[in-house]
Write a protein that holds these residues in place. Sequence first.
Motif, PDB file in Angstrom:
ATOM      1  N   GLN A  94       0.791  -1.226   0.000  1.00  0.00           N
ATOM      2  CA  GLN A  94       0.000   0.000   0.000  1.00  0.00           C
ATOM      3  C   GLN A  94       0.826   1.279   0.000  1.00  0.00           C
ATOM      4  O   GLN A  94       0.283   2.335  -0.276  1.00  0.00           O
ATOM      5  CB  GLN A  94      -0.932   0.032   1.217  1.00  0.00           C
ATOM      6  N   ASN A 127      -4.699  -0.385   5.630  1.00  0.00           N
ATOM      7  CA  ASN A 127      -5.539   0.806   5.730  1.00  0.00           C
ATOM      8  C   ASN A 127      -6.697   0.712   4.743  1.00  0.00           C
ATOM      9  O   ASN A 127      -6.643  -0.065   3.785  1.00  0.00           O
ATOM     10  CB  ASN A 127      -4.729   2.070   5.413  1.00  0.00           C
ATOM     11  N   ALA A 164      -8.850  -3.104   4.493  1.00  0.00           N
ATOM     12  CA  ALA A 164      -7.807  -3.476   5.458  1.00  0.00           C
ATOM     13  C   ALA A 164      -8.139  -4.822   6.086  1.00  0.00           C
ATOM     14  O   ALA A 164      -9.307  -5.132   6.360  1.00  0.00           O
ATOM     15  CB  ALA A 164      -7.668  -2.412   6.543  1.00  0.00           C
ATOM     16  N   LYS A 199      -7.193  -3.884  11.400  1.00  0.00           N
ATOM     17  CA  LYS A 199      -8.234  -3.011  11.952  1.00  0.00           C
ATOM     18  C   LYS A 199      -8.216  -3.112  13.475  1.00  0.00           C
ATOM     19  O   LYS A 199      -8.289  -2.106  14.184  1.00  0.00           O
ATOM     20  CB  LYS A 199      -9.615  -3.393  11.406  1.00  0.00           C
ATOM     21  N   LYS A 212      -4.982  -1.422  14.927  1.00  0.00           N
ATOM     22  CA  LYS A 212      -5.077   0.045  14.908  1.00  0.00           C
ATOM     23  C   LYS A 212      -6.062   0.550  15.957  1.00  0.00           C
ATOM     24  O   LYS A 212      -5.805   1.553  16.611  1.00  0.00           O
ATOM     25  CB  LYS A 212      -5.477   0.537  13.518  1.00  0.00           C
ATOM     26  N   THR A 225      -4.451   5.284  11.632  1.00  0.00           N
ATOM     27  CA  THR A 225      -4.014   4.688  10.375  1.00  0.00           C
ATOM     28  C   THR A 225      -2.556   4.286  10.509  1.00  0.00           C
ATOM     29  O   THR A 225      -1.847   4.750  11.400  1.00  0.00           O
ATOM     30  CB  THR A 225      -4.149   5.661   9.180  1.00  0.00           C
ATOM     31  N   LYS A 285       0.950   4.643   8.927  1.00  0.00           N
ATOM     32  CA  LYS A 285       1.539   5.669   8.073  1.00  0.00           C
ATOM     33  C   LYS A 285       2.511   5.125   7.033  1.00  0.00           C
ATOM     34  O   LYS A 285       2.724   5.749   6.000  1.00  0.00           O
ATOM     35  CB  LYS A 285       2.268   6.713   8.920  1.00  0.00           C
TER      36      LYS A 285
END
Length: 178
Positions: free
Chosen positions: A76, A109, A113, A118, A121, A132, A134
């Motif tokens: 990603q 993300n 995701a 999930k 996070k 999120t 990074k």
Amino acid sequence: MGATSSVYDNSSVHDFTVKDSSGKDVDLSIYDGKVLLIVNVASKCALTNSNYTQLTELYRKYKDKGFVILAFPCNQFLKQEPGPIEATVQFVCERFSAEYPIFGKVKVNGTEAAPLFKYLKANGGGGYMGTTIKWNFTKFLISKKGKVIRRVGPRTEPSSLEDDIQKALEENPNENSV
């Protein structure tokens, strides 16, 4: 953290099933009682050499004490994991002598995701990092009970987690700790 957090409040990493690099289901409950370091990884990132080298060193040092690294390739971020998963596994095993599990590619993300990410996070104490991921090599240290102990960003070297790993390994999973 809103609804996302409440969905996962009573679960742990051990409640998830993920795909290994061959596409087979892996029930993460097999890691119950182990300290985990879950990392989204990439082969073509500026952080690849230092992170993979230190991950391998940490794994070798603590694997016999109940420590496991779970590596999840992710494409990603600037498409830094572009090839097939077989190429990723070969690269990591040959170049960095990785002996820890490398799973199938995931998204970390967005709406697609992986459910595990999930959860991580939502329960990783995002703080200044937000909810999120990074960049590549975000790391989540997981207790023997499957709960997030600590989340660190991509530029935090894996070796800086060594004290936390040692403390987590020493904890009795039957006590009221995380």
